[in-house]
Design an enzyme around this catalytic site. Structure first.
Site, PDB file in Angstrom:
ATOM      1  N   ASP A 125      48.007  53.730  27.397  1.00 35.26           N
ATOM      2  CA  ASP A 125      47.024  54.529  28.131  1.00 35.26           C
ATOM      3  C   ASP A 125      47.571  55.168  29.400  1.00 35.26           C
ATOM      4  O   ASP A 125      47.235  56.303  29.732  1.00 35.26           O
ATOM      5  CB  ASP A 125      45.790  53.670  28.485  1.00 35.26           C
ATOM      6  CG  ASP A 125      46.136  52.375  29.216  1.00 35.26           C
ATOM      7  OD1 ASP A 125      47.325  52.152  29.506  1.00 35.26           O
ATOM      8  OD2 ASP A 125      45.223  51.578  29.494  1.00 35.26           O
ATOM      9  N   HIS A 126      48.480  54.471  30.101  1.00 34.57           N
ATOM     10  CA  HIS A 126      48.909  54.958  31.419  1.00 34.57           C
ATOM     11  C   HIS A 126      49.883  56.127  31.352  1.00 34.57           C
ATOM     12  O   HIS A 126      50.058  56.845  32.320  1.00 34.57           O
ATOM     13  CB  HIS A 126      49.559  53.819  32.215  1.00 34.57           C
ATOM     14  CG  HIS A 126      48.572  52.923  32.891  1.00 34.57           C
ATOM     15  ND1 HIS A 126      47.604  52.239  32.208  1.00 34.57           N
ATOM     16  CD2 HIS A 126      48.394  52.606  34.209  1.00 34.57           C
ATOM     17  CE1 HIS A 126      46.880  51.537  33.062  1.00 34.57           C
ATOM     18  NE2 HIS A 126      47.332  51.748  34.274  1.00 34.57           N
ATOM     19  N   ASP A 190      47.316  44.455  34.698  1.00 36.77           N
ATOM     20  CA  ASP A 190      46.756  45.630  35.357  1.00 36.77           C
ATOM     21  C   ASP A 190      45.681  45.146  36.322  1.00 36.77           C
ATOM     22  O   ASP A 190      44.927  44.227  36.002  1.00 36.77           O
ATOM     23  CB  ASP A 190      46.131  46.574  34.323  1.00 36.77           C
ATOM     24  CG  ASP A 190      45.737  47.889  34.969  1.00 36.77           C
ATOM     25  OD1 ASP A 190      46.566  48.814  34.983  1.00 36.77           O
ATOM     26  OD2 ASP A 190      44.604  47.983  35.481  1.00 36.77           O
ATOM     27  N   ARG A 472      39.645  53.850  42.428  1.00 37.40           N
ATOM     28  CA  ARG A 472      40.683  53.731  43.465  1.00 37.40           C
ATOM     29  C   ARG A 472      40.944  55.125  43.995  1.00 37.40           C
ATOM     30  O   ARG A 472      40.982  56.083  43.210  1.00 37.40           O
ATOM     31  CB  ARG A 472      41.928  53.131  42.821  1.00 37.40           C
ATOM     32  CG  ARG A 472      42.982  52.704  43.776  1.00 37.40           C
ATOM     33  CD  ARG A 472      43.985  51.782  43.109  1.00 37.40           C
ATOM     34  NE  ARG A 472      43.572  50.385  43.197  1.00 37.40           N
ATOM     35  CZ  ARG A 472      44.287  49.365  42.756  1.00 37.40           C
ATOM     36  NH1 ARG A 472      45.456  49.578  42.186  1.00 37.40           N
ATOM     37  NH2 ARG A 472      43.852  48.123  42.880  1.00 37.40           N
ATOM     38  N   SER A 669      52.144  43.017  45.739  1.00 36.22           N
ATOM     39  CA  SER A 669      51.767  42.830  44.340  1.00 36.22           C
ATOM     40  C   SER A 669      52.766  41.899  43.643  1.00 36.22           C
ATOM     41  O   SER A 669      53.923  41.806  44.035  1.00 36.22           O
ATOM     42  CB  SER A 669      51.696  44.181  43.623  1.00 36.22           C
ATOM     43  OG  SER A 669      52.938  44.797  43.682  1.00 36.22           O
ATOM     44  N   ARG A 671      55.077  41.536  41.492  1.00 38.64           N
ATOM     45  CA  ARG A 671      55.967  42.375  40.677  1.00 38.64           C
ATOM     46  C   ARG A 671      57.175  41.552  40.249  1.00 38.64           C
ATOM     47  O   ARG A 671      58.009  41.196  41.077  1.00 38.64           O
ATOM     48  CB  ARG A 671      56.389  43.557  41.549  1.00 38.64           C
ATOM     49  CG  ARG A 671      56.973  44.701  40.805  1.00 38.64           C
ATOM     50  CD  ARG A 671      57.088  45.902  41.713  1.00 38.64           C
ATOM     51  NE  ARG A 671      55.791  46.378  42.167  1.00 38.64           N
ATOM     52  CZ  ARG A 671      55.622  47.162  43.239  1.00 38.64           C
ATOM     53  NH1 ARG A 671      56.648  47.533  43.955  1.00 38.64           N
ATOM     54  NH2 ARG A 671      54.421  47.570  43.584  1.00 38.64           N
TER      55      ARG A 671
END
Ligand code: SF4
Length: 788
Positions: A125-126, A190, A472, A669, A671
């Protein structure tokens, strides 16, 4: 492999427009699905919870606690305290989007398992760019990303994951339609994974390393969150929608107010909301930093489950309804009350989701700030607001405009959240009406919400305003233009304000002008929560089977010349005794977040290629010795270089190196690249004043030993160029022998250091390694340990 859909058109809809269907499309509602793998194991969860309740003396628990504690791997051995205890959990499910799935899968491949320990899904999707409209955009995006999509598909087939190909929809909408269930604990790579809280799940957004834990059957750690209770009373009415609940709360809580907390909704108002409306509220809870948000099991969840072919899940949940709500008398760490009857529509922004303005005050704010009174583009849909209810309600507004002969004055884009939504709103005619007012339907994908938007309506970087129903709105997020003011609001207000083209327009008080120059007032939106004729799945080629089986014969091919994907080699084992001759390459001063360690932005395209993304390693770090960012001296050549370059040079010389860092190293985040890259470049140990907890755990998973200074003032004594000649305590640690000064939290390691001028000194450092983590360290990584 073909990811594309053929088009045909027929019939008329309930909104009176031409109906489109696809040649491969199913036109009848969902059959009942095989729910064996999507029904949470309620009996086991209830039994686990009983064990925890005994330890907790049967005190009443919030719903968040009940779901989390029932997923403990060791329910009898732990007495959870909110805000303090680290919980070891067994999630039920994993979902990954195409950008973050790449490294997660590359790592999972190292576990050597034939299939994932829990059902897992991949969603493309991204990587899909919105520009001209769904069909053309999809073709272009598939062409540009086919290497990634092919990799993800072959991995899904090999390991038995569900693969949702490009065009099938956005991860969170697909999860809500197919996998979310009351009482489920799921991880998603996500940040808006909490969307599934609208169906009563605890769904948490995590980094790829956490997803790999769940897929490889490694207990997943979470500090027991505190719980904010939101008591809803009253009923939404008129122009107010579920989105306004979270827009209002974002203003109250701010972008940090939910950190370390789960937001749990309760009160009579929840019975008045649709399941997808609750999904919207939970989705945007990510913007206040909450671990997740959720609602208790209510009738609208049951209706939604039945409408999406999951009646058996609804029935199982109903039989365990007591488990799926907070206990009477449960204590919340904080309670906020919202009366839905009094709630006003809100518009939040620009540039931050917590700048909340009630609609009645917004025109004043526009004038006070001197903003141009123009809405340039309105965008509806995304994972946040693309439910049938959203689309039906905005259509009731667009229909009024069509009847008055006007079109949207602003550009107007619609992003359906899934193929099911796209097909159903085409069948029922919403799409046709939205197109009649000038709407352009984009692919069922993230598109403009994540900056994948080719925008050609702007003259070079002019200041302009866009309204979106997304979640966002940081600067640059949608179109990469820092002067685009992006406001968040409900899809209903986006539509009404796009029709007017004015930023000061208030549909409750201001008229529109029809084609003949007469003023008229828009009547408040209305619509169905669920389609009267049921959902249709649309193009069936998008829907993977309910149960995907692994196929060991599938080869996962990665082109060795690829710049975007690279297979990983397992890291070698850790030291079996003390360290010797560790070169201190760098002392970092001040903040060093995971963004400083592994930057995002243009580096995102290398997320699946460790060697290439490692070029960004610590490129935001400030060298305390020369006060320069990403400049460090190679002590062997005497030349300055970027940190990753010097790291690679030391590695080529066979010299392990370390970094000394300041407070809260690795905040930000979760990561996994930030930990992976350090290990990849040859760094086996990091010595910090303090660590951000999640990053500290990520380092341990990759076989890096995180140590803190026993006396944080010792950070001043060490410098790049020093050498740790030897350690004392690592040999005991790896041998499982008690150290001299062990504590329940860890133990002591001494570092014998030599300066370049020959002076010697000793640093006392501390570790926090548990027994499991020592095993990871010895074997080189958590995945090596999982492989045995
Ligand atoms: Fe994230 Fe936007 Fe995609 Fe939702 S639509 S998953 S918020 S990028």
């Amino acid at each position: 492999m073909s990811f594309l859909k053929p088009l045909t058109r027929t019939n008329r809809s309930r909104w009176g427009t031409t109906l489109r269907t696809l040649a491969t499309e199913a036109s009848s509602p969902h059959p009942i699905r095989d729910c064996t793998r999507i029904t949470p194991p309620y009996a086991k969860l209830v039994s686990n919870l009983e064990k925890v309740k005994r330890v907790l003396d049967h005190r009443p628990l919030t719903l968040s606690e009940k779901i989390l504690y029932s997923h403990l791997t060791n329910p009898e051995d732990v007495k959870p305290v909110r805000g303090q205890t680290y919980l070891k959990l067994s999630p039920d499910r994993v979902a990954m989007q195409d950008a973050s799935a790449q490294m997660a899968i590359l790592q999972f491949m190292l576990a050597g398992m034939p299939t994932t320990a829990v059902p897992s899904s991949i969603h493309c999707d991204h990587l899909i760019v919105g520009h001209k409209g769904a069909d053309q955009d999809l073709v272009n995006s598939i062409e540009n990303n086919k290497e990634i999509f092919n990799f993800l598909q072959s991995a899904a087939e090999k390991y038995g994951m569900s693969f949702w190909k490009p065009g099938s929809g956005i991860i969170h909408q697909i999860v809500l339609e197919n996998y979310a269930a009351p009482g489920l604990l799921m991880l998603g790579t996500d940040s808006h994974t909490p969307n599934a809280g609208g169906l009563g799940a605890i769904a948490i957004g995590v980094g790829g390393a956490d997803a790999v834990d769940a897929m490889a059957n490694i207990p997943w750690e979470l500090k027991a969150p505190e719980v904010i209770g939101i008591k809803l009373t009253g009923k939404l009415n008129g122009w107010t929608s579920p989105k306004d609940v979270i827009l209002h709360l974002a203003g109250k809580l701010t972008v940090r107010g939910g950190t370390g907390h789960i937001i749990e909704y309760f009160g009579p108002g929840i019975e008045t909301l649709s399941c997808t409306g609750m999904g919207t509220i939970c989705n945007m809870g990510a913007e206040v930093g909450a671990t997740t948000s959720l609602f208790p099991f209510v009738n609208s969840m049951s209706s939604y489950l039945h409408a999406t072919g999951r009646g058996p899940v609804a029935e199982a949940a109903r039989q365990h309804a007591h488990f799926l709500r907070a206990d009477e008398g449960a204590h919340y760490d904080k309670v906020i009350e919202v009366n839905l009857s009094d709630l006003e529509p809100h518009i939040n922004g620009p540039f931050t989701p917590d700048l909340a303005t009630p609609l009645s005050k917004f025109a004043e704010v526009v004038k006070k700030n001197g903003w141009k009174d123009e809405v340039k583009v309105g965008l509806i849909g995304s994972c946040t607001n693309s439910s049938y209810e959203d689309m039906d309600r905005v259509t009731s507004l667009a229909k009024q405009a069509v009847e008055k002969g006007i079109k949207s004055k602003a550009g107007f884009f619609i992003t359906p959240g899934s193929e099911q939504i796209r097909a159903t709103i085409e069948r029922d005619g919403q799409t046709g009406v939205l197109e009649q007012v000038g709407g352009v339907v984009l692919a069922n994908a993230c598109g403009p919400c994540i900056g994948q938007w080719t925008r050609d309506d702007l003259d070079d970087k002019e200041e302009n305003a866009i309204l979106t129903s997304f979640n966002r709105n940081f600067k640059n997020r949608n179109d990469g233009n820092a002067t685009t003011m992006n406001f968040l609001t409900s899809p209903e207000l986006v539509t009404a304000m796009s029709l007017s083209g004015k930023l000061t327009f208030n549909p409750l008080t201001d008229p529109l002008v029809d084609a003949s120059g007469q003023e008229f007032m828009l009547q408040p939106p209305y619509g169905d929560n669920l389609p009267q004729n049921g959902f249709i799945p649309g193009n069936l080629s998008y829907t993977p089977p309910d149960i995907s089986h692994p196929n060991a014969a599938i080869q996962i091919n990665v082109d060795p010349k690829s710049t975007r994907l690279q297979l990983l080699d397992p890291f070698g084992p850790g030291p079996q005794g003390e360290f010797e001759d560790l070169q201190v390459m760098l002392k970092v001063k001040g903040k060093c977040t995971t963004d400083h360690i592994s930057a995002a932005g243009p580096w995102l395209k290398y997320k699946g290629h460790l060697e290439n993304i490692a070029h960004n390693t610590l490129n935001g770090a400030l060298n305390a010795d020369n006060e320069k960012v990403n400049v460090v001296k190679n002590v062997f050549s005497g030349k300055d270089g970027a940190i990753h370059e010097v790291g690679r040079e030391y590695q080529a010389l066979g010299k392990p190196w370390i970094v000394v860092t300041d407070h809260n190293y690795g905040e930000g985040s979760a990561r996994e690249h930030a930990a992976l890259q350090m290990r990849y470049l040859g760094c086996p140990l990091i010595l910090a004043r303090s660590f951000a907890r999640i990053h500290q755990t990520n380092l341990k998973k990759q076989g890096v030993l995180p140590l803190t200074f026993a006396d944080p003032a010792d950070w001043e004594r060490m410098h790049g160029g020093d050498v740790i000649e030897s350690t004392e305590g690592v040999a005991d640690l790896v041998a499982g022998r008690p150290g001299k000064n062990d504590t329940p939290e860890g133990g002591e390691i001494l570092l014998n250091v030599r300066r370049p001028d020959g002076e010697r000194y000793v640093i006392k450092a501390l570790h926090t390694m548990s027994k499991d983590q020592v095993d990871w360290f010895k074997k080189g990584s958590a995945l090596n340990a999982a492989r045995g």
